[in-house]
Design an enzyme around this catalytic site. Sequence first.
Site, PDB file in Angstrom:
ATOM      1  N   CYS A  32      -9.294 -28.594  22.899  1.00  0.00           N
ATOM      2  CA  CYS A  32     -10.084 -29.786  23.221  1.00  0.00           C
ATOM      3  C   CYS A  32     -11.547 -29.466  22.912  1.00  0.00           C
ATOM      4  CB  CYS A  32      -9.891 -30.207  24.668  1.00  0.00           C
ATOM      5  SG  CYS A  32     -10.504 -29.014  25.889  1.00  0.00           S
ATOM      6  N   CYS A  83     -20.247 -37.363  29.882  1.00  0.00           N
ATOM      7  CA  CYS A  83     -20.944 -37.901  28.710  1.00  0.00           C
ATOM      8  C   CYS A  83     -20.641 -37.066  27.483  1.00  0.00           C
ATOM      9  CB  CYS A  83     -22.451 -37.936  28.973  1.00  0.00           C
ATOM     10  SG  CYS A  83     -22.949 -39.134  30.216  1.00  0.00           S
TER      11      CYS A  83
END
Length: 470
Positions: free
Chosen positions: A423, A245
Amino acid sequence: MGTGNETGVEALNSLIASKEQELARLKKQLVEAEGADKRASEQAQETPWRWPLKAEEYDRYGRQIILPGFGTDGQLRLRASRVLLVGAGGLGCPAAAYLAGAGIGRIGIVDGDVVEASNLHRQIAHSTSRVGVFKAESLIAHLRDLNPLVQYTAYTTHLTPQNAEEIVSQYDLVLDCTDHPTSRYLISDTCVLLEKPLVSASALRTDGQLIVLNAPVGSQGSMKGGPCYRCVFPVPPPAESLTSCGEGGVLGPAVGTMGVLQAGEAIKVLLKGKGWLESEVEDVRPSLMLFSSPLLGGVSMRTVRMRGRRKDCFACGEGSKLSLASLKDGSTDYVAFCGGKGGATVNVLEPNERISAKQYADRRTKDEHLLLDVREAEHFSVASIDGAVNVPFSRIHTAAGEKERPSWLPPTLPTDAPIYVVCRVGNDSQVVTRRLKDIGMDEGGKRVIVDIKGGMRAWKNEVDETLPFT
């Protein structure tokens, strides 16, 4: 003067007399009230409560008791049931709330995480005032306020192979409300070994899925019971393809819908009772329910008929060697089975193939290089490091079969220019760095290709604290 004093004394005596009369009247009323209470108590003892549920239970649960096929027997069955929820997040919050509201006798909550502000848009049982509190305790605080008639137990820990038997064995039904593949296989294996039905759900972005497993309950090796999670998903998805999520995002109502549906399926299983044995059910193939609520488009919900138990299933099939002993001694390595990614940090690079955010900040102005930001475009649009080039991980993963210079690399990149990969938290960047080296982009070690440890979270903590982090 004397006359005035006498008048004052007379007035006081008169007032005292009136107060004494009022006090006598109140004492008489008290005696009468005590007598009435005594008579009511004696009458109650003479006429005991003769209904199976308490008066407050009829008041609280009346609207579901009158449902066709539910009745008082159904409510008594729920009151006698014990349900365990593993996970107190987006799925667990609505599922637990509706189970508590329905009058389940005992509800256990397993979760070792604490409430964070980023949880609140979807984990609706928590609150701003309880940020930093264990999720299991926060959820139970909400549930007690909703229904104090239920017994609650908080387990402020993660479910592990070592504690799974002790915890799960105390309950009749389990709800998997987690988002880690390692947890899903562990929960399912434990339910198979302890013969517990399992309601499993998941949600990501705007989609969700739901399935009832090991129901009806069948003994290990029996083909008459319902399939387990391994029957449906015998092989986990590649670790690099998993999206959390935090990485992919999630729509609150989507995960909330799946939690509500979990509660509904759990109640249906419990109402069937312990008499719902494998011998009473001919067709035990479950349905996988798929839900989608895209931001642009209509809501869809469909079911896919699944196969029954697999004879060669590692957990419930014929000849299975899985046991509670092998669970506890670590013989079944769930992290390794799921490719090393199940909520744990990915480690696919050596220490010398990584640099800290602070180290990159010191280098970035000294040479020409490429800073490759592999977050999805939505993350990149929130905030980025100056000069970063965004190539989403999903695009890189799609082009995984390219063996030469990847098509997604900027064409103007000099041959020897270093490549730094970043990232969100330092997982996907490792996978991309390894892939670039595996196809020879490091020119045999001549080109520097490293990832930034901790990703954008580390950049915020070590370099730029004003950076919005999602």
